[in-house]
Design a protein around this motif. Structure first.
Motif, PDB file in Angstrom:
ATOM      1  N   ALA A  26       0.689  -1.170   0.055  1.00 62.18           N
ATOM      2  CA  ALA A  26       0.030   0.005  -0.044  1.00 62.18           C
ATOM      3  C   ALA A  26       0.867   1.381   0.008  1.00 62.18           C
ATOM      4  CB  ALA A  26      -0.841   0.043   1.207  1.00 62.18           C
ATOM      5  N   THR A  27       1.890   1.297   0.645  1.00 59.57           N
ATOM      6  CA  THR A  27       2.830   2.506   0.957  1.00 59.57           C
ATOM      7  C   THR A  27       3.368   2.796  -0.405  1.00 59.57           C
ATOM      8  OG1 THR A  27       3.219   2.264   3.124  1.00 59.57           O
ATOM      9  CG2 THR A  27       4.614   3.627   2.230  1.00 59.57           C
ATOM     10  N   PRO A  28       4.107   1.845  -1.041  1.00 57.33           N
ATOM     11  CA  PRO A  28       4.724   1.949  -2.451  1.00 57.33           C
ATOM     12  C   PRO A  28       3.653   2.404  -3.313  1.00 57.33           C
ATOM     13  CG  PRO A  28       5.728   0.124  -1.403  1.00 57.33           C
ATOM     14  CD  PRO A  28       4.443   0.601  -0.507  1.00 57.33           C
ATOM     15  N   ILE A  29       2.503   1.965  -3.192  1.00 57.73           N
ATOM     16  CA  ILE A  29       1.543   2.393  -4.327  1.00 57.73           C
ATOM     17  C   ILE A  29       0.936   3.752  -4.137  1.00 57.73           C
ATOM     18  CG2 ILE A  29      -0.798   2.067  -4.985  1.00 57.73           C
ATOM     19  CD1 ILE A  29      -0.443  -0.968  -4.702  1.00 57.73           C
ATOM     20  N   LYS A  30       1.252   4.055  -2.839  1.00 58.34           N
ATOM     21  CA  LYS A  30       0.629   5.496  -2.437  1.00 58.34           C
ATOM     22  C   LYS A  30       1.700   6.558  -2.967  1.00 58.34           C
ATOM     23  CE  LYS A  30      -0.212   8.612   1.170  1.00 58.34           C
ATOM     24  NZ  LYS A  30      -0.262   8.863   2.943  1.00 58.34           N
ATOM     25  N   TYR A  31       3.041   6.271  -2.800  1.00 59.12           N
ATOM     26  CA  TYR A  31       3.980   7.293  -3.060  1.00 59.12           C
ATOM     27  C   TYR A  31       4.674   7.174  -4.474  1.00 59.12           C
ATOM     28  CZ  TYR A  31       3.948   8.929   1.729  1.00 59.12           C
ATOM     29  OH  TYR A  31       3.449   9.181   2.989  1.00 59.12           O
ATOM     30  N   LEU A  32       4.457   5.953  -5.005  1.00 56.96           N
ATOM     31  CA  LEU A  32       5.123   5.827  -6.453  1.00 56.96           C
ATOM     32  C   LEU A  32       3.692   5.763  -7.333  1.00 56.96           C
ATOM     33  CD1 LEU A  32       7.655   2.637  -5.885  1.00 56.96           C
ATOM     34  CD2 LEU A  32       8.088   5.303  -6.120  1.00 56.96           C
ATOM     35  N   GLY A  33       2.803   5.246  -7.294  1.00 65.41           N
ATOM     36  CA  GLY A  33       1.665   5.422  -7.930  1.00 65.41           C
ATOM     37  C   GLY A  33       0.599   6.493  -7.561  1.00 65.41           C
ATOM     38  N   HIS A  34       0.742   7.298  -6.763  1.00 61.91           N
ATOM     39  CA  HIS A  34       0.011   8.565  -6.370  1.00 61.91           C
ATOM     40  C   HIS A  34      -1.251   8.001  -6.153  1.00 61.91           C
ATOM     41  CE1 HIS A  34       3.502  10.997  -7.256  1.00 61.91           C
ATOM     42  NE2 HIS A  34       3.588  10.409  -8.311  1.00 61.91           N
ATOM     43  N   GLU A  35      -1.466   6.768  -5.191  1.00 63.21           N
ATOM     44  CA  GLU A  35      -3.036   6.366  -5.001  1.00 63.21           C
ATOM     45  C   GLU A  35      -3.087   6.395  -3.558  1.00 63.21           C
ATOM     46  OE1 GLU A  35      -6.628   5.587  -5.297  1.00 63.21           O
ATOM     47  OE2 GLU A  35      -5.522   5.985  -7.382  1.00 63.21           O
ATOM     48  N   PRO A  36      -3.566   6.928  -2.839  1.00 57.85           N
ATOM     49  CA  PRO A  36      -3.560   6.601  -1.424  1.00 57.85           C
ATOM     50  C   PRO A  36      -4.847   5.733  -0.887  1.00 57.85           C
ATOM     51  CG  PRO A  36      -4.419   8.965  -2.244  1.00 57.85           C
ATOM     52  CD  PRO A  36      -3.934   8.184  -3.269  1.00 57.85           C
ATOM     53  N   MET A  37      -5.620   5.327  -1.898  1.00 49.41           N
ATOM     54  CA  MET A  37      -6.754   4.472  -1.517  1.00 49.41           C
ATOM     55  C   MET A  37      -6.329   3.182  -0.829  1.00 49.41           C
ATOM     56  SD  MET A  37      -9.626   2.829  -3.782  1.00 49.41           S
ATOM     57  CE  MET A  37      -8.533   1.647  -4.669  1.00 49.41           C
ATOM     58  N   TYR A  38      -5.066   2.658  -1.100  1.00 48.23           N
ATOM     59  CA  TYR A  38      -4.976   1.429  -0.424  1.00 48.23           C
ATOM     60  C   TYR A  38      -4.466   1.647   0.975  1.00 48.23           C
ATOM     61  CZ  TYR A  38      -5.337  -0.311  -5.028  1.00 48.23           C
ATOM     62  OH  TYR A  38      -5.920  -0.828  -6.290  1.00 48.23           O
ATOM     63  N   VAL A  39      -3.871   2.719   0.988  1.00 46.97           N
ATOM     64  CA  VAL A  39      -3.450   2.972   2.417  1.00 46.97           C
ATOM     65  C   VAL A  39      -4.596   3.280   3.475  1.00 46.97           C
ATOM     66  CG1 VAL A  39      -2.041   4.568   4.033  1.00 46.97           C
ATOM     67  CG2 VAL A  39      -1.046   3.617   2.033  1.00 46.97           C
ATOM     68  N   LYS A  40      -5.372   3.940   2.883  1.00 47.80           N
ATOM     69  CA  LYS A  40      -6.714   4.245   3.742  1.00 47.80           C
ATOM     70  C   LYS A  40      -7.603   2.734   3.919  1.00 47.80           C
ATOM     71  CE  LYS A  40      -7.218   9.065   2.014  1.00 47.80           C
ATOM     72  NZ  LYS A  40      -8.119   9.901   1.034  1.00 47.80           N
ATOM     73  N   LEU A  41      -7.640   1.993   3.035  1.00 45.82           N
ATOM     74  CA  LEU A  41      -8.382   0.944   3.004  1.00 45.82           C
ATOM     75  C   LEU A  41      -7.593   0.138   4.228  1.00 45.82           C
ATOM     76  CD1 LEU A  41      -9.254  -0.123  -0.510  1.00 45.82           C
ATOM     77  CD2 LEU A  41     -10.783   0.692   1.504  1.00 45.82           C
ATOM     78  N   LEU A  42      -6.338  -0.246   4.279  1.00 45.03           N
ATOM     79  CA  LEU A  42      -5.726  -1.151   5.002  1.00 45.03           C
ATOM     80  C   LEU A  42      -5.131  -0.521   6.167  1.00 45.03           C
ATOM     81  CD1 LEU A  42      -3.176  -2.781   2.687  1.00 45.03           C
ATOM     82  CD2 LEU A  42      -4.951  -4.137   3.908  1.00 45.03           C
ATOM     83  N   GLY A  43      -5.337   1.054   6.371  1.00 44.51           N
ATOM     84  CA  GLY A  43      -4.667   1.509   7.491  1.00 44.51           C
ATOM     85  C   GLY A  43      -5.626   1.278   8.925  1.00 44.51           C
ATOM     86  N   MET A  44      -6.733   1.442   8.780  1.00 41.76           N
ATOM     87  CA  MET A  44      -7.786   1.265   9.653  1.00 41.76           C
ATOM     88  C   MET A  44      -7.960  -0.165  10.377  1.00 41.76           C
ATOM     89  SD  MET A  44      -9.846   2.606  12.185  1.00 41.76           S
ATOM     90  CE  MET A  44     -10.274   4.082  11.565  1.00 41.76           C
ATOM     91  N   PRO A  45      -7.998  -1.015   9.455  1.00 44.20           N
ATOM     92  CA  PRO A  45      -7.819  -2.385   9.914  1.00 44.20           C
ATOM     93  C   PRO A  45      -6.694  -2.893  10.658  1.00 44.20           C
ATOM     94  CG  PRO A  45      -8.865  -2.468   7.763  1.00 44.20           C
ATOM     95  CD  PRO A  45      -8.323  -1.152   8.026  1.00 44.20           C
ATOM     96  N   HIS A  46      -5.491  -2.247  10.239  1.00 43.35           N
ATOM     97  CA  HIS A  46      -4.317  -2.450  10.838  1.00 43.35           C
ATOM     98  C   HIS A  46      -4.139  -2.080  12.406  1.00 43.35           C
ATOM     99  CE1 HIS A  46      -0.165  -2.808  11.379  1.00 43.35           C
ATOM    100  NE2 HIS A  46       0.058  -1.693  11.790  1.00 43.35           N
ATOM    101  N   GLY A  47      -4.617  -0.780  12.518  1.00 40.15           N
ATOM    102  CA  GLY A  47      -4.649  -0.020  13.657  1.00 40.15           C
ATOM    103  C   GLY A  47      -5.330  -0.753  14.479  1.00 40.15           C
ATOM    104  N   ILE A  48      -6.569  -1.312  14.144  1.00 46.04           N
ATOM    105  CA  ILE A  48      -7.327  -2.034  15.457  1.00 46.04           C
ATOM    106  C   ILE A  48      -6.591  -3.373  15.529  1.00 46.04           C
ATOM    107  CG2 ILE A  48      -9.629  -3.321  15.340  1.00 46.04           C
ATOM    108  CD1 ILE A  48     -10.741  -1.140  13.743  1.00 46.04           C
ATOM    109  N   LEU A  49      -6.042  -4.034  14.654  1.00 47.37           N
ATOM    110  CA  LEU A  49      -5.417  -5.218  14.808  1.00 47.37           C
ATOM    111  C   LEU A  49      -4.184  -4.955  15.875  1.00 47.37           C
ATOM    112  CD1 LEU A  49      -5.848  -7.165  11.307  1.00 47.37           C
ATOM    113  CD2 LEU A  49      -6.729  -7.872  13.430  1.00 47.37           C
ATOM    114  N   PHE A  50      -3.380  -3.969  15.404  1.00 45.17           N
ATOM    115  CA  PHE A  50      -2.408  -3.347  16.277  1.00 45.17           C
ATOM    116  C   PHE A  50      -2.681  -3.286  17.777  1.00 45.17           C
ATOM    117  CE2 PHE A  50       0.276  -0.165  18.306  1.00 45.17           C
ATOM    118  CZ  PHE A  50       1.468  -0.706  18.092  1.00 45.17           C
ATOM    119  N   LEU A  51      -3.609  -2.601  18.073  1.00 49.12           N
ATOM    120  CA  LEU A  51      -4.202  -2.365  19.351  1.00 49.12           C
ATOM    121  C   LEU A  51      -4.661  -3.633  19.847  1.00 49.12           C
ATOM    122  CD1 LEU A  51      -6.291   0.940  18.895  1.00 49.12           C
ATOM    123  CD2 LEU A  51      -4.020   0.850  19.949  1.00 49.12           C
TER     124      LEU A  51
END
Length: 97
Positions: A26-51
């Motif tokens: 997701a992060t390489p796609i965000k910065y290399l492909g200029h597409e932040p959607m994947y970070v937004k989609l994976l960020g919240m579930p990862h945060g919940i799983l991290f907690l």
């Protein structure tokens, strides 16, 4: 149904996979492909799983009477790529002896 240790093993696996996907896809796609959607989609579930991982690590550590060093290793593994897989293998697998 699910024991505490099995619940923690599942959360550790999911947290590790979500972290790998977030970091290496997701992060390489965000910065290399200029597409932040994947970070937004994976960020919240990862945060919940991290907690959930942090809370369960503390609960499991108390249940199994881990010393402070072991608990700190398990907690630190959550911020190291592939760290939760190491924890699962080293600290959470049942002894087969």
């Amino acid at each position: 149904m699910f024991s505490l240790i099995n619940s923690f093993r599942i959360i550790a696996l999911l947290e590790g996979v979500s972290y790998i996907l977030l970091l290496f896809i997701a992060t390489p796609i965000k910065y290399l492909g200029h597409e932040p959607m994947y970070v937004k989609l994976l960020g919240m579930p990862h945060g919940i799983l991290f907690l959930a991982y942090i809370v369960l690590a503390i609960v499991v550590g108390q249940e199994f009477k881990w010393n402070t060093r072991t608990l700190l290793i398990v907690l630190a593994a959550s911020v190291i790529p592939f760290g939760t897989f190491y924890v699962e293998k080293k600290y959470l697998k049942p002894n087969t002896k």
